[in-house]
Scaffold this motif. Structure first.
Motif, PDB file in Angstrom:
ATOM      1  N   ILE A  77       0.862  -1.186   0.000  1.00 10.63           N
ATOM      2  CA  ILE A  77       0.000   0.000   0.000  1.00 10.63           C
ATOM      3  C   ILE A  77       0.893   1.229   0.000  1.00 10.63           C
ATOM      4  CG2 ILE A  77      -1.709   1.300   1.326  1.00 10.63           C
ATOM      5  CD1 ILE A  77      -2.644  -1.448   2.414  1.00 10.63           C
ATOM      6  N   ASP A 130      -0.483   4.482  -0.271  1.00  7.23           N
ATOM      7  CA  ASP A 130      -1.211   5.669   0.167  1.00  7.23           C
ATOM      8  C   ASP A 130      -2.184   5.286   1.284  1.00  7.23           C
ATOM      9  OD1 ASP A 130      -2.548   8.061   0.468  1.00  7.23           O
ATOM     10  OD2 ASP A 130      -3.172   8.215  -1.633  1.00  7.23           O
ATOM     11  N   GLN A 155      -5.894   4.429   0.761  1.00  8.31           N
ATOM     12  CA  GLN A 155      -6.319   3.121   0.273  1.00  8.31           C
ATOM     13  C   GLN A 155      -6.758   2.200   1.415  1.00  8.31           C
ATOM     14  OE1 GLN A 155      -2.570   2.108  -1.553  1.00  8.31           O
ATOM     15  NE2 GLN A 155      -3.444   2.366  -3.603  1.00  8.31           N
ATOM     16  N   ARG A 179      -8.042  -3.056   3.056  1.00 13.00           N
ATOM     17  CA  ARG A 179      -8.087  -2.040   1.998  1.00 13.00           C
ATOM     18  C   ARG A 179      -9.523  -1.768   1.550  1.00 13.00           C
ATOM     19  NH1 ARG A 179      -3.515  -2.835  -2.261  1.00 13.00           N
ATOM     20  NH2 ARG A 179      -1.953  -3.905  -1.055  1.00 13.00           N
ATOM     21  N   TYR A 180      -9.656  -0.623   0.921  1.00 14.14           N
ATOM     22  CA  TYR A 180     -10.885  -0.390   0.178  1.00 14.14           C
ATOM     23  C   TYR A 180     -10.788  -1.199  -1.092  1.00 14.14           C
ATOM     24  CZ  TYR A 180     -12.229   3.586   3.088  1.00 14.14           C
ATOM     25  OH  TYR A 180     -12.609   4.373   4.132  1.00 14.14           O
ATOM     26  N   THR A 237     -10.712  -1.833  -4.781  1.00 15.49           N
ATOM     27  CA  THR A 237     -10.485  -0.950  -5.922  1.00 15.49           C
ATOM     28  C   THR A 237     -11.188  -1.463  -7.162  1.00 15.49           C
ATOM     29  OG1 THR A 237      -8.427  -2.118  -6.364  1.00 15.49           O
ATOM     30  CG2 THR A 237      -8.285  -0.078  -5.078  1.00 15.49           C
TER      31      THR A 237
END
Length: 172
Positions: free
Chosen positions: A136, A138, A141, A157-158, A160
């Protein structure tokens, strides 16, 4: 020549068990509540601290034992407590709560929880390094990140991309 100097018992076994038990519980509390955890690593200073603690605790636990048999009693006491706590924490949630720190949230909805970083003496750079190791780049995220009881970072995480699930109905 007598083997008493090697295998004899000069310190009462109950005293060795009591000393070992007291030091075990004292050190467990110190490591659990004072030195909670690090971000998944054991640094040189941490290792040195453990070695020094072990040396200092040895004299407190042993009194003045001189033989292998007395050492075996003391080591057996420590092994007993370690096993007993593992067993108890598996069977009873309260024991687990006492021996294992709960996960500490470090990121929620892409925002770093600075108060919790400070609590564990973690810098933003430490956290970002752990995130990079998880792939990761950022903080935005990250839906959530926790410092686990063993010192490792767990990251959610989100999504994507749209998640695709296998269609079990079509597999037959």
């Amino acid at each position: 020549m007598s083997a008493d100097w090697l295998i004899g018992i000069h310190v009462p076994p109950l005293e060795l068990v009591l000393r070992g038990s007291l030091m075990y519980w004292f050190l467990l509390l110190v490591f659990r509540f004072v030195l909670r955890r690090d971000a998944g690593s054991l640094g040189v200073a941490d290792l040195l601290f453990v070695v020094i603690i072990a040396d200092a605790a040895q004299n407190s636990m042993s009194g003045s034992y001189d033989t292998v048999a007395e050492g075996l009693i003391l080591v057996g006491t420590l092994i007993f407590w370690n096993y007993a706590l593992d067993w108890a924490s598996y069977h009873w949630p309260l024991a687990h709560k006492l021996t294992e720190p709960p996960p500490l949230p470090l990121i929620k909805a892409g925002r770093i929880i600075v108060r919790n970083l400070r609590k564990e003496f973690l810098t933003r750079e430490d956290l970002e390094a752990q995130l990079r190791q998880a792939g990761i780049d950022d903080v935005l995220q990250v839906r959530a990140a926790f410092l686990e009881g063993d010192g490792k970072l767990s990251v959610m995480r989100y999504d994507t991309a749209a998640a695709t699930k296998p269609d079990d109905a079509r597999s037959h």
